[in-house]
Design a protein around this motif. Structure first.
Motif, PDB file in Angstrom:
ATOM      1  N   ALA A  84      47.283  20.852 -59.403  1.00 52.71           N
ATOM      2  CA  ALA A  84      48.493  20.415 -58.994  1.00 52.71           C
ATOM      3  C   ALA A  84      49.537  20.796 -59.758  1.00 52.71           C
ATOM      4  CB  ALA A  84      48.537  18.981 -58.595  1.00 52.71           C
ATOM      5  N   ILE A  85      50.918  21.252 -59.069  1.00 49.26           N
ATOM      6  CA  ILE A  85      51.984  21.604 -59.994  1.00 49.26           C
ATOM      7  C   ILE A  85      53.344  21.095 -59.287  1.00 49.26           C
ATOM      8  CG2 ILE A  85      52.237  23.632 -58.515  1.00 49.26           C
ATOM      9  CD1 ILE A  85      52.930  25.093 -61.317  1.00 49.26           C
ATOM     10  N   ASN A  86      54.342  20.676 -60.245  1.00 46.95           N
ATOM     11  CA  ASN A  86      55.568  20.149 -59.622  1.00 46.95           C
ATOM     12  C   ASN A  86      56.697  20.483 -60.628  1.00 46.95           C
ATOM     13  OD1 ASN A  86      57.658  17.518 -59.031  1.00 46.95           O
ATOM     14  ND2 ASN A  86      56.523  18.597 -57.165  1.00 46.95           N
ATOM     15  N   VAL A  87      58.135  20.390 -60.342  1.00 47.49           N
ATOM     16  CA  VAL A  87      59.210  20.734 -61.228  1.00 47.49           C
ATOM     17  C   VAL A  87      59.928  19.613 -61.177  1.00 47.49           C
ATOM     18  CG1 VAL A  87      61.022  22.247 -61.869  1.00 47.49           C
ATOM     19  CG2 VAL A  87      58.783  23.227 -61.103  1.00 47.49           C
ATOM     20  N   ASP A  88      60.585  18.956 -62.079  1.00 41.85           N
ATOM     21  CA  ASP A  88      61.728  18.086 -61.964  1.00 41.85           C
ATOM     22  C   ASP A  88      62.966  18.627 -61.864  1.00 41.85           C
ATOM     23  OD1 ASP A  88      62.426  18.590 -64.728  1.00 41.85           O
ATOM     24  OD2 ASP A  88      61.516  16.678 -65.657  1.00 41.85           O
ATOM     25  N   GLN A  89      64.019  17.608 -61.862  1.00 39.06           N
ATOM     26  CA  GLN A  89      65.559  18.093 -61.678  1.00 39.06           C
ATOM     27  C   GLN A  89      66.042  18.919 -62.902  1.00 39.06           C
ATOM     28  OE1 GLN A  89      64.340  14.987 -61.270  1.00 39.06           O
ATOM     29  NE2 GLN A  89      65.243  14.022 -59.551  1.00 39.06           N
ATOM     30  N   ASP A  90      65.262  18.790 -64.046  1.00 35.22           N
ATOM     31  CA  ASP A  90      65.856  19.579 -65.224  1.00 35.22           C
ATOM     32  C   ASP A  90      64.923  20.959 -65.205  1.00 35.22           C
ATOM     33  OD1 ASP A  90      67.428  17.220 -66.098  1.00 35.22           O
ATOM     34  OD2 ASP A  90      65.928  16.356 -66.985  1.00 35.22           O
ATOM     35  N   GLY A  91      64.229  21.018 -64.390  1.00 36.89           N
ATOM     36  CA  GLY A  91      63.519  22.440 -64.418  1.00 36.89           C
ATOM     37  C   GLY A  91      62.261  22.396 -65.385  1.00 36.89           C
ATOM     38  N   THR A  92      61.914  21.250 -65.759  1.00 37.94           N
ATOM     39  CA  THR A  92      60.565  20.988 -66.551  1.00 37.94           C
ATOM     40  C   THR A  92      59.464  21.136 -65.507  1.00 37.94           C
ATOM     41  OG1 THR A  92      61.724  19.698 -68.331  1.00 37.94           O
ATOM     42  CG2 THR A  92      59.271  19.856 -68.237  1.00 37.94           C
ATOM     43  N   ILE A  93      58.478  21.801 -65.980  1.00 37.01           N
ATOM     44  CA  ILE A  93      57.256  22.057 -64.847  1.00 37.01           C
ATOM     45  C   ILE A  93      56.110  21.274 -65.513  1.00 37.01           C
ATOM     46  CG2 ILE A  93      55.682  23.813 -63.988  1.00 37.01           C
ATOM     47  CD1 ILE A  93      57.685  25.769 -65.086  1.00 37.01           C
ATOM     48  N   TYR A  94      55.473  20.592 -64.522  1.00 37.43           N
ATOM     49  CA  TYR A  94      54.203  19.569 -64.865  1.00 37.43           C
ATOM     50  C   TYR A  94      52.952  20.285 -64.048  1.00 37.43           C
ATOM     51  CZ  TYR A  94      58.016  16.651 -66.466  1.00 37.43           C
ATOM     52  OH  TYR A  94      58.912  16.196 -67.296  1.00 37.43           O
ATOM     53  N   VAL A  95      51.884  20.371 -64.586  1.00 44.90           N
ATOM     54  CA  VAL A  95      50.680  20.903 -64.290  1.00 44.90           C
ATOM     55  C   VAL A  95      49.444  19.944 -64.344  1.00 44.90           C
ATOM     56  CG1 VAL A  95      49.226  23.059 -64.125  1.00 44.90           C
ATOM     57  CG2 VAL A  95      51.657  23.312 -64.509  1.00 44.90           C
ATOM     58  N   ALA A  96      48.645  19.842 -63.389  1.00 47.14           N
ATOM     59  CA  ALA A  96      47.599  19.068 -63.826  1.00 47.14           C
ATOM     60  C   ALA A  96      46.213  19.680 -63.148  1.00 47.14           C
ATOM     61  CB  ALA A  96      47.740  17.618 -62.882  1.00 47.14           C
ATOM     62  N   GLY A  97      45.321  19.599 -63.985  1.00 42.53           N
ATOM     63  CA  GLY A  97      43.678  19.906 -63.686  1.00 42.53           C
ATOM     64  C   GLY A  97      42.923  20.060 -64.871  1.00 42.53           C
ATOM     65  N   SER A  98      41.536  19.730 -64.568  1.00 43.27           N
ATOM     66  CA  SER A  98      40.429  19.893 -65.325  1.00 43.27           C
ATOM     67  C   SER A  98      40.676  18.737 -66.514  1.00 43.27           C
ATOM     68  CB  SER A  98      40.488  21.152 -66.378  1.00 43.27           C
ATOM     69  OG  SER A  98      40.302  22.264 -65.338  1.00 43.27           O
ATOM     70  N   GLY A  99      41.332  17.586 -65.678  1.00 41.92           N
ATOM     71  CA  GLY A  99      41.314  16.474 -66.542  1.00 41.92           C
ATOM     72  C   GLY A  99      42.426  16.482 -67.495  1.00 41.92           C
ATOM     73  N   ARG A 103      34.592  15.853 -59.101  1.00 45.67           N
ATOM     74  CA  ARG A 103      35.440  15.752 -57.969  1.00 45.67           C
ATOM     75  C   ARG A 103      36.446  14.575 -58.287  1.00 45.67           C
ATOM     76  NH1 ARG A 103      35.553  11.483 -54.108  1.00 45.67           N
ATOM     77  NH2 ARG A 103      33.677  10.911 -54.721  1.00 45.67           N
ATOM     78  N   LYS A 104      36.240  13.518 -58.961  1.00 42.23           N
ATOM     79  CA  LYS A 104      37.015  12.483 -59.465  1.00 42.23           C
ATOM     80  C   LYS A 104      38.015  12.690 -60.315  1.00 42.23           C
ATOM     81  CE  LYS A 104      34.406   8.558 -58.152  1.00 42.23           C
ATOM     82  NZ  LYS A 104      35.468   7.786 -57.371  1.00 42.23           N
ATOM     83  N   LEU A 105      37.758  14.092 -61.086  1.00 41.50           N
ATOM     84  CA  LEU A 105      38.895  14.463 -62.136  1.00 41.50           C
ATOM     85  C   LEU A 105      39.701  15.163 -61.204  1.00 41.50           C
ATOM     86  CD1 LEU A 105      36.372  15.684 -65.242  1.00 41.50           C
ATOM     87  CD2 LEU A 105      37.853  13.790 -65.047  1.00 41.50           C
ATOM     88  N   ARG A 106      39.682  15.885 -60.290  1.00 43.27           N
ATOM     89  CA  ARG A 106      40.380  16.520 -59.466  1.00 43.27           C
ATOM     90  C   ARG A 106      41.887  15.871 -59.086  1.00 43.27           C
ATOM     91  NH1 ARG A 106      41.978  17.835 -54.325  1.00 43.27           N
ATOM     92  NH2 ARG A 106      42.798  20.009 -54.004  1.00 43.27           N
ATOM     93  N   VAL A 107      42.955  16.434 -59.352  1.00 42.79           N
ATOM     94  CA  VAL A 107      44.001  15.960 -59.002  1.00 42.79           C
ATOM     95  C   VAL A 107      44.500  16.535 -57.574  1.00 42.79           C
ATOM     96  CG1 VAL A 107      46.494  15.665 -59.479  1.00 42.79           C
ATOM     97  CG2 VAL A 107      45.065  15.537 -61.279  1.00 42.79           C
TER      98      VAL A 107
END
Length: 450
Positions: free
Chosen positions: A140-155, A267-271
């Protein structure tokens, strides 16, 4: 690694469940709404089989037949498909798209690969601008209003700057909880494996009873009845073989349990999704205990984690959450609705229903699959299988049919993003490994996005 005998017949049970569903005279989920229920003088027994919590469960009913009708008319959309952006790398094996998001400049950030992975950056027209390597499988990936990027995966949770530099890496809160819950997880696996054994054994008398009911219905069976009996008898023979195997295996071995625990932990670790606003981050993932999905909230440094929403029902490993200043919006696909919560997880409102004959509700087996929030707070929904994109007000009022994309049918993640002005809408097709570009039609008014 080859399957053990136990795992092999469990897989057979699920496979036969699908075959059983086809053999029975029952309607499947069509890519377009095409069926309706009508009365009939002839009332055959309908049999459907579905997999619930890893178990093959027969569903038996009677008194209805299914009649084909014309597909629901798809309304004129405000947008039309103009292009596709090829995301996956032809040079790196397995570097397929998992999801994507949009940054402040309107560029698309595609999370790719099964670990290690890549973030591939494209401009709005699909030109590849940059590629950033990450050591995780980016779910999963997302960007906030300031342009900072957040990534989730592999716990793990990663924070990146707008150039792809990794600023922070921490263990995801749900990953820590999964590890701490290992004993309970093992107990759940053992119960599940025993339940599957019971399901296989119980299917034999059920099938025998259904065959006898068809034979007793008429002294001279119709051709349709003969075909149904033949289909059921073939499936019955397979279940009898599996029953014999199941009776020989009194208890699953430690090796088999360990393999199942490892698979369930993975499976449960997946975001499923991640979303960030000015102050907080929201993460959707599988429930730590039991089934279903939960939403976690952390601060911008991944600290102070807490579960704010529990008991969400989702299909195909998908539960999309997107936030704005008014809270979070969740596409609870198995309930065919969108839920609006405040930051603490209090339900403000929900809307939607299963609708196979119109467009204001949600069609197919499990939709909406994804959501996006527009600049003015309006909510866009995406439906897998159908390829529909629609726009609603924040309180659930249907506003527009955005369009229908050319999508490979299937129950899957179909992430969507909307440009700040609403003129472009992007939708992912996992199967074809690309992002579809929808542009506003010249005749559509710009006010529909404001």
């Amino acid at each position: 690694m080859r399957d053990s005998h136990v795992t092999h017949w469990m897989r057979q049970a699920i496979f036969l469940g699908c075959c059983f569903s086809l053999a029975a005279i029952s309607a499947g989920e069509a890519a377009e709404p095409k069926t309706k229920v009508s009365d009939s003088k002839q009332k055959p027994v309908q049999v459907r089989v579905q997999v619930q919590n890893g178990q093959v469960v027969p569903l038996i009913s009677g008194g209805t037949t299914l009649k084909k009708t014309e597909p629901a008319k798809v309304p004129e959309g405000t947008h039309e498909q103009i292009a596709v952006i090829e995301v996956g790398s032809k040079l790196i094996l397995g570097m397929r798209i998992n999801t994507f998001c949009m940054d402040k400049a309107g560029n698309l950030l595609a999370a790719c690969g099964s670990g290690p992975g890549q973030i591939r950056v494209f401009n709005p027209d699909g030109q590849l601008l940059d590629t950033w390597n990450v050591r995780i499988a980016p779910d999963a990936i997302n960007v906030d209003q300031d342009g900072t990027i957040y990534v989730a995966g592999s716990g793990k949770l990663l924070k990146l700057d707008n150039k792809g530099k990794i600023l922070m890496t921490k263990e995801a809160p749900h990953a820590k909880a999964v590890k701490e819950n290992n004993v309970k997880l093992r107990e759940q696996v053992v119960q599940q494996m025993k339940a599957r054994t019971s399901t296989v054994v119980n299917m034999v008398p059920r099938l025998e009873k259904m065959i006898q009911q068809i034979k007793d219905k008429n002294k001279t069976p119709t051709e349709q009845d003969k075909k149904r009996i033949l289909s059921y008898e073939r499936i019955l023979e397979q279940y009898k073989k599996m029953e014999q195997t199941a009776k020989k295996v009194k208890e699953p071995t430690d090796q088999e349990i360990d393999a199942q625990v490892a698979a369930m932990s993975k499976r449960k670790l997946r975001v499923s999704s991640i979303s960030a606003n000015e102050k907080e981050i929201f993460i959707a993932c599988s429930a730590i205990k039991g089934y279903g999905y939960e939403v976690w909230r952390t601060d911008k440094n991944f600290d102070n984690p807490t579960v704010i929403v529990k008991g969400l029902r989702g299909c195909c490993g998908q539960m999309d959450v997107q936030c704005n200043k008014d809270g979070i919006f969740v596409a609870e696909n198995s309930r065919h609705r969108v839920n609006h919560y405040d930051r603490n997880g209090k339900l403000i409102k929900y809307w939607g229903k299963r609708d196979r004959n119109g467009v204001e509700g949600f069609g197919s087996c499990c939709n909406p699959m994804n959501v996006a929030v527009g600049r003015a707070g309006e909510v866009y929904t995406a439906e897998s299988n159908l390829g529909y994109i629609k726009r609603y007000s924040a309180d659930g009022k249907y506003l527009d049919f955005v369009g229908k994309v050319k999508l490979v049918p299937g129950c899957k993640n179909v992430s969507i993003m909307v440009s700040p002005d609403g003129d472009r809408v992007y939708m992912m097709d996992l199967t074809r490994n690309h992002i579809i570009v929808m542009a506003r039609k010249p005749t559509a008014t710009a006010s529909t996005s404001k």
